[in-house]
Design a protein around this motif. Structure first.
Motif, PDB file in Angstrom:
ATOM      1  N   TYR A  52      24.990-103.563  31.828  1.00 39.80           N
ATOM      2  CA  TYR A  52      26.472-103.154  32.190  1.00 39.80           C
ATOM      3  C   TYR A  52      26.613-101.930  31.381  1.00 39.80           C
ATOM      4  CZ  TYR A  52      31.473-103.021  31.765  1.00 39.80           C
ATOM      5  OH  TYR A  52      32.966-102.643  31.771  1.00 39.80           O
ATOM      6  N   LEU A  53      27.367-101.032  32.100  1.00 40.60           N
ATOM      7  CA  LEU A  53      27.984 -99.740  31.292  1.00 40.60           C
ATOM      8  C   LEU A  53      29.222 -99.461  31.806  1.00 40.60           C
ATOM      9  CD1 LEU A  53      24.886 -97.205  32.398  1.00 40.60           C
ATOM     10  CD2 LEU A  53      25.293 -98.546  30.225  1.00 40.60           C
ATOM     11  N   PRO A  54      30.165 -99.529  30.506  1.00 37.62           N
ATOM     12  CA  PRO A  54      31.540 -99.107  30.898  1.00 37.62           C
ATOM     13  C   PRO A  54      31.881 -97.766  31.527  1.00 37.62           C
ATOM     14  CG  PRO A  54      31.014 -98.975  28.482  1.00 37.62           C
ATOM     15  CD  PRO A  54      29.685 -99.496  29.077  1.00 37.62           C
ATOM     16  N   GLY A  55      32.888 -97.500  32.081  1.00 38.66           N
ATOM     17  CA  GLY A  55      33.063 -96.307  32.419  1.00 38.66           C
ATOM     18  C   GLY A  55      33.555 -95.451  31.291  1.00 38.66           C
ATOM     19  N   THR A  56      33.630 -94.019  31.562  1.00 39.37           N
ATOM     20  CA  THR A  56      34.310 -93.081  30.506  1.00 39.37           C
ATOM     21  C   THR A  56      35.633 -92.590  30.764  1.00 39.37           C
ATOM     22  OG1 THR A  56      33.101 -91.294  31.468  1.00 39.37           O
ATOM     23  CG2 THR A  56      32.006 -92.246  29.777  1.00 39.37           C
ATOM     24  N   VAL A  71      12.571-101.659  34.699  1.00 39.98           N
ATOM     25  CA  VAL A  71      12.983-101.112  35.982  1.00 39.98           C
ATOM     26  C   VAL A  71      14.613-101.026  35.897  1.00 39.98           C
ATOM     27  CG1 VAL A  71      13.188-101.569  38.396  1.00 39.98           C
ATOM     28  CG2 VAL A  71      11.230-102.293  37.361  1.00 39.98           C
ATOM     29  N   ALA A  72      15.171-102.010  35.149  1.00 41.83           N
ATOM     30  CA  ALA A  72      16.732-101.865  35.290  1.00 41.83           C
ATOM     31  C   ALA A  72      17.139-100.811  34.444  1.00 41.83           C
ATOM     32  CB  ALA A  72      17.357-103.237  34.433  1.00 41.83           C
ATOM     33  N   ASP A  73      16.430-100.259  33.215  1.00 40.39           N
ATOM     34  CA  ASP A  73      16.612 -99.218  32.667  1.00 40.39           C
ATOM     35  C   ASP A  73      16.439 -97.889  33.400  1.00 40.39           C
ATOM     36  OD1 ASP A  73      17.426-100.568  30.241  1.00 40.39           O
ATOM     37  OD2 ASP A  73      15.469-100.775  29.315  1.00 40.39           O
ATOM     38  N   LEU A  74      15.382 -97.854  34.108  1.00 38.89           N
ATOM     39  CA  LEU A  74      15.162 -96.786  34.809  1.00 38.89           C
ATOM     40  C   LEU A  74      16.151 -96.505  35.779  1.00 38.89           C
ATOM     41  CD1 LEU A  74      11.160 -97.241  35.574  1.00 38.89           C
ATOM     42  CD2 LEU A  74      12.452 -95.155  34.159  1.00 38.89           C
ATOM     43  N   LEU A  75      16.914 -97.462  36.693  1.00 38.65           N
ATOM     44  CA  LEU A  75      17.792 -97.269  37.466  1.00 38.65           C
ATOM     45  C   LEU A  75      19.161 -96.938  36.957  1.00 38.65           C
ATOM     46  CD1 LEU A  75      17.038-100.448  39.914  1.00 38.65           C
ATOM     47  CD2 LEU A  75      16.444 -97.853  40.077  1.00 38.65           C
ATOM     48  N   THR A  76      19.417 -97.287  35.667  1.00 39.67           N
ATOM     49  CA  THR A  76      20.729 -96.919  35.099  1.00 39.67           C
ATOM     50  C   THR A  76      20.459 -95.573  34.008  1.00 39.67           C
ATOM     51  OG1 THR A  76      20.222 -98.465  33.252  1.00 39.67           O
ATOM     52  CG2 THR A  76      21.691 -99.138  35.315  1.00 39.67           C
ATOM     53  N   ALA A  77      19.319 -94.947  34.128  1.00 38.30           N
ATOM     54  CA  ALA A  77      19.070 -93.943  33.163  1.00 38.30           C
ATOM     55  C   ALA A  77      19.997 -92.761  33.181  1.00 38.30           C
ATOM     56  CB  ALA A  77      17.632 -93.509  33.087  1.00 38.30           C
ATOM     57  N   ALA A  78      20.113 -92.170  34.428  1.00 32.79           N
ATOM     58  CA  ALA A  78      20.877 -91.104  34.832  1.00 32.79           C
ATOM     59  C   ALA A  78      22.389 -91.548  34.205  1.00 32.79           C
ATOM     60  CB  ALA A  78      20.980 -90.720  36.208  1.00 32.79           C
ATOM     61  N   ARG A  93      22.977 -91.270  30.625  1.00 31.59           N
ATOM     62  CA  ARG A  93      23.122 -90.073  30.004  1.00 31.59           C
ATOM     63  C   ARG A  93      24.185 -89.135  30.349  1.00 31.59           C
ATOM     64  NH1 ARG A  93      17.595 -90.146  31.981  1.00 31.59           N
ATOM     65  NH2 ARG A  93      18.306 -88.986  33.792  1.00 31.59           N
ATOM     66  N   SER A  94      24.895 -89.827  31.360  1.00 32.27           N
ATOM     67  CA  SER A  94      26.340 -89.122  31.840  1.00 32.27           C
ATOM     68  C   SER A  94      27.352 -89.158  31.072  1.00 32.27           C
ATOM     69  CB  SER A  94      26.474 -89.535  33.206  1.00 32.27           C
ATOM     70  OG  SER A  94      27.622 -88.650  33.860  1.00 32.27           O
ATOM     71  N   ALA A  95      28.031 -88.157  30.662  1.00 30.99           N
ATOM     72  CA  ALA A  95      29.138 -88.145  29.892  1.00 30.99           C
ATOM     73  C   ALA A  95      30.606 -88.547  30.555  1.00 30.99           C
ATOM     74  CB  ALA A  95      29.532 -86.686  29.176  1.00 30.99           C
ATOM     75  N   ASP A  96      30.312 -88.401  32.028  1.00 36.49           N
ATOM     76  CA  ASP A  96      31.443 -88.615  33.046  1.00 36.49           C
ATOM     77  C   ASP A  96      30.959 -89.894  33.920  1.00 36.49           C
ATOM     78  OD1 ASP A  96      32.999 -86.495  31.922  1.00 36.49           O
ATOM     79  OD2 ASP A  96      31.941 -85.124  33.029  1.00 36.49           O
ATOM     80  N   ARG A  97      31.452 -91.131  33.510  1.00 33.25           N
ATOM     81  CA  ARG A  97      31.416 -92.259  34.263  1.00 33.25           C
ATOM     82  C   ARG A  97      32.623 -92.559  34.885  1.00 33.25           C
ATOM     83  NH1 ARG A  97      27.542 -93.872  30.355  1.00 33.25           N
ATOM     84  NH2 ARG A  97      28.948 -95.181  29.564  1.00 33.25           N
TER      85      ARG A  97
END
Length: 909
Positions: A669-673, A870-877, A880-884
């Motif tokens: 899970y990654l929160p939006g920015t 694999v989950a880390d690879l799919l969410t890697a980009a 790194r993004s400052a704008d989610r």
């Protein structure tokens, strides 16, 4: 100059002649100072400036691209198809405050859609001087619409012929037509590239030394009338002008007898060409000639088409109007006459004098100007100002030049000369560091005067300087002109304390020439550092958490509510003996941050050299401190609510996923920015009888409400799953629950009940994105999973169930839209990209162990990353993004062909 008309590359869009002709027509039919054409970009939701006339391209760079969703007049016109006419600065401020903040000058503007047969191609825009009479500007808007309609008709024909009607390059920047007759003797001529006919009036014949009425009317005859050294340039200049790329400056030519003449060229309208001589005006079909501009301007259509040529467009009654014909060319031949004497007189002035045309090119400079600017006169004239004098390429100076180009008011400011090396190749022009610049606007030219700042009469010195004061600061002299609305509007988009601080650093420091910033916020009667920039490392550490009884300027400005200004570090040391200083010289301003009578904190501005603060400047800084305080107070409330929402969300997400000896799962899970940084995305793995339930969902919206609703839905789904209810009942029951909880909220969800022993699964989907399935052989598919509407909308909704098979070694991926959706891109492209990434990452995981190529990958677990990897690879980009722009949830599951040791509890990302 970026995007100059001198650039010989061919733009990838409509022909330049078509666009530059429309802009020229727009300026001739209005009282505009500048005009431009915006066209649709190849990128969705974006308009690009294709042609600009009357302003230097560099000064207008922030407006080269306009998002169609922004609150700007160009965007509104393109979106709605309704013209926007703004008579003056007051109306601009009332209707478009962000536009007014970016161009805070006394000007009006007109914006009309370029539309034909319901096809929106772009917007034609004109900037003009402010007008008290809005009726006059409305009438100009109607005439401008006629120009836009003609341009739209040409673009429609071009599109039908397979031409390009979008624009993705830098704009073409061209000079506007002259506002009045040129001085001296002037002759006129026109040339038709299609027929080769050249029409020359009697005065032009006289200036060329030709007998009146005896001119053959050909380009060769014109070439024979000028010096052979200049004759070879004429055909190329005329051809490029016909295609919409006129020379940026008048060209010097000499007659065969040696007389100096100036030649100026531009793409002409048919009426202009016909007024000089019928031979140069192309014959047009009667039906098209009837498209005369209203109010007596029978200028015909705008010509232009691809330079490579193309099929002719039918004109209606059988006539063929070529859509690829260049425009006719009009020009003037000028005898400089007494202008040369005027230049000679200006050459004798002790002040530096130079002139810019409306594209920013230096068209005249006296020797003193070259001396003061440190650039020889021959390297000044004929070059863009920013190329010739690169140290003038700074925002405060650009702002003054924008002002005089858009409004009739002169500008006065000080500029600091660049630092001199220890062993300079050339000495400094004069003993001093500062120049006083004065800019005087005109219809066609801006006249600039430069004098040493230390020789300016006292009555002409701005308030920030004086006979005994430090040398003026360029930005400081601009400071009283800084409008609080600029900072106020920038602060409206800042929601956290860090964002507010960043806006202050970006907006406030450059406007006042500051180099250092510190913002302290009040918490439990102590001040804590929220932001700092420019101070020596570790210098502010001793002041962290100081109490309100400390005798420090940053504390006293807050407790007394009075700003404190110190013109030098010595003044600061005298007022606060023993205070630690971060520099030997400089100036400081301490501003109280007080919102609605409540103390919020204090703001410290640092300057690298001594300077004085005038009364206007102190007033503006104090007002700005109030804006910052209100923004900080709002940001603190936001940060508190965001922390609460994040805590609530972390408490509601699963700390560990239910496990099975035959199934491995991994969740992220990654929160939006953007916004509250928290939302309603969730995932879960729940024991369902002798199987497992895989769940992913997304509640509409962000913030505490979305997180709370997510928690309730997750609990409901878990309860249904633990009871091993069929997928359709789980979806139906959760749908009714959400409708009862909040009729105005909805959510998407995907529920899959998996039998670990057989790999058979039954799935139901409520408005959610389809899962992805990577087979053991590497094939990766989007699972065809028919579903029902989102939860919370229709109490009678039905959710069909689909059966699928999860083979050993296959990977099932459930995800939310934040992982695959990006503004301006189709979501199908994002799903396809995720599908490719899953195929690649899963392949790395299933690669056989080194040295055992025959070992089944599922028996070894693979030599590549684990499922968590694999989950880390799919969410890697996304990490790194400052704008989610949205939350991201991902849930992966895979089966083993035999029971093995259970995996470690997966982390939550």
């Amino acid at each position: 100059m970026t995007g100059s008309a001198r650039d010989e590359r061919k733009p990838s869009g409509p022909p330049p002649a078509l666009l530059t002709g429309a802009v020229t027509d727009a300026l001739r039919t209005t009282a505009g100072r500048a005009a431009g054409v915006y066209l649709r970009s190849g990128s969705s939701g974006l308009l690009r400036l294709a042609v600009l006339s009357g302003l230097p391209g560099q000064l207008f760079r922030p407006w080269w691209r306009v998002n169609v969703d922004r609150p700007f007049p160009v965007a509104d016109v393109h979106r709605t198809g309704v013209p926007v006419v703004l008579a003056n600065a007051t109306e601009v401020m009332r209707r478009y405050p962000q536009f007014a903040a970016g161009l805070p000058f006394q000007f009006g503007s007109l914006h009309v859609p370029v539309v034909a047969e319901d096809r929106a191609f772009g917007v034609l825009t004109v900037l003009r001087a402010s007008a008290a009479d809005s009726a006059e500007v409305q009438a100009e808007g109607e005439r401008l619409s006629a120009v836009a309609d003609a341009l739209a008709a040409d673009l429609l024909r071009l599109d039908a012929d397979g031409g390009t009607v979008t624009w993705d390059d830098a704009p073409l920047c061209v000079r506007p037509p002259a506002a009045g007759p040129a001085p001296g003797r002037v002759g006129r001529f026109a040339w038709n590239q299609v027929t080769g006919a050249l029409a020359v009036d009697a005065r032009a014949c006289e200036l060329l030394g030709l007998p009146a009425g005896d001119f053959p009317g050909t380009l060769d005859a014109l070439a024979r009338a000028v010096d052979p050294a200049d004759a070879h340039r004429l055909p190329g200049l005329l051809h490029r002008t016909a295609l919409g790329r006129p020379p940026s400056l008048p060209i010097q030519v000499r007659t065969a007898a040696g007389g100096l003449r100036l030649l100026d060229l531009w793409p002409a309208t048919e009426a202009e060409a016909a007024s000089i001589g019928p031979a140069a005006a192309p014959a047009r079909p009667a039906v098209r000639a009837g498209e005369a501009r209203e109010r007596g301007r029978a200028t015909g259509e705008t010509w232009g088409a691809p330079e490579s040529g193309g099929p002719a467009a039918s004109d209606g009654g059988g006539a063929s109007a070529s859509s690829d014909a260049p425009r006719p060319v009009a020009g003037v031949l000028l005898d400089p006459g007494p202008g040369a004497l005027a230049d000679g007189a200006a050459d004798l002035l002790p002040e530096g004098v130079f002139c810019l045309d409306r594209t920013g090119l230096v068209v005249y400079a006296n020797p003193r100007a070259g001396h003061l600017l440190g650039v020889p006169r021959e390297l000044l004239v004929g070059r863009p100002l920013w190329e010739a004098v690169p140290w003038l390429n700074q925002p405060p100076y650009e702002e003054h030049l924008r002002g005089v180009l858009l409004s009739p008011e002169p500008a006065h400011f000080d500029v600091r000369l660049p630092a001199v090396p220890k062993e300079p190749a050339t000495p400094r022009p004069y003993e001093g560091d500062w120049l006083r610049m004065s800019l005087y606007p005109g219809a066609d030219l801006v006249t600039c005067k430069a004098v040493p700042a230390d020789r300016v009469p006292h009555d002409d010195v701005p308030e920030a300087t004086g006979p005994d004061a430090p040398a003026p600061d360029a930005a400081a002299s601009a400071a009283p002109l800084y409008r609080p609305i600029v900072l106020a509007i920038a602060l409206t988009e800042a929601v956290t304390a860090r964002q507010v601080s960043a806006v202050v650093m970006q907006e406030l420091l450059p406007a006042f020439g500051g180099r250092r910033l510190a913002i302290y916020l009040l918490q439990e009667r102590h001040l804590y550092l929220a932001w700092e920039s420019g101070f020596p490392e570790g210098f502010l550490a001793p002041f962290e958490g100081v109490a309100l009884d400390a005798r420090l300027p940053g504390v006293e400005t807050l407790t007394t509510g009075r700003p404190l200004f110190f013109d030098s570090m010595q003044q600061l040391a005298d007022a606060y003996p023993g205070i630690e200083l971060d520099a030997e010289e400089g100036a400081r301003a301490f501003l109280p941050l007080i919102a609605s009578g409540r103390p919020v904190g204090s703001c410290i501005l640092g300057f690298d050299r001594p300077r004085s603060f005038g009364s206007k400047e102190r007033t503006v800084l104090t007002a700005l401190a109030g804006l910052i305080a209100h923004a900080m107070e709002k940001a603190q409330r936001y940060d508190t609510e965001a922390a609460l929402a994040r805590g609530l969300q972390q408490a509601l997400l699963p700390r560990r996923l239910s496990q099975h000896a035959r199934v491995e799962t991994a969740g992220r899970y990654l929160p939006g920015t953007e916004g509250m940084d928290v939302g309603g995305d969730w995932y879960d793995v729940v024991e369902a009888g002798d199987g497992l339930a895989l769940v992913i969902g997304d509640v509409q919206g962000h913030g505490v409400q979305a997180a709370a609703t997510m928690g309730q839905l997750r609990s409901a789904v878990r309860a249904f799953a633990l009871g091993d209810r069929p997928p359709e009942e789980v979806m139906g029951g959760t749908n009714h629950l959400l409708i009862d909880l909040d009729p105005g909220q909805f959510a998407s969800c995907c529920y899959i009940r998996l039998d670990p022993s057989t790999g058979r699964a039954r799935a139901a989907r409520a408005g959610h994105l389809p899962p992805l399935l990577r087979h053991p052989d590497g094939r990766t598919d989007v699972v065809d999973l028919p579903g029902g509407v989102v939860l919370g909308v229709d109490p009678r909704a039905h959710y069909p169930v689909t059966e699928l098979l999860l083979e050993p070694g296959a990977i099932l991926a459930l995800y939310t839209d934040g992982l695959v959706e990006q503004p301006g891109h189709d979501i199908d492209e994002g799903i396809a990209a995720l599908r490719s990434a899953l195929a690649e990452a899963g392949g790395a995981r299933r690669r056989p162990a080194a040295g055992n190529p025959g070992t089944p990958p599922e028996a070894t677990g693979g030599a590549g990353p684990s499922l968590a990897g694999v989950a880390d690879l799919l969410t890697a980009a996304a990490r790194r993004s400052a704008d989610r722009f949205d939350d991201i949830a991902l849930l992966l599951a895979t089966r083993r062909d035999r029971a093995g040791p259970g995996p470690k509890p997966p982390r939550r990302g």
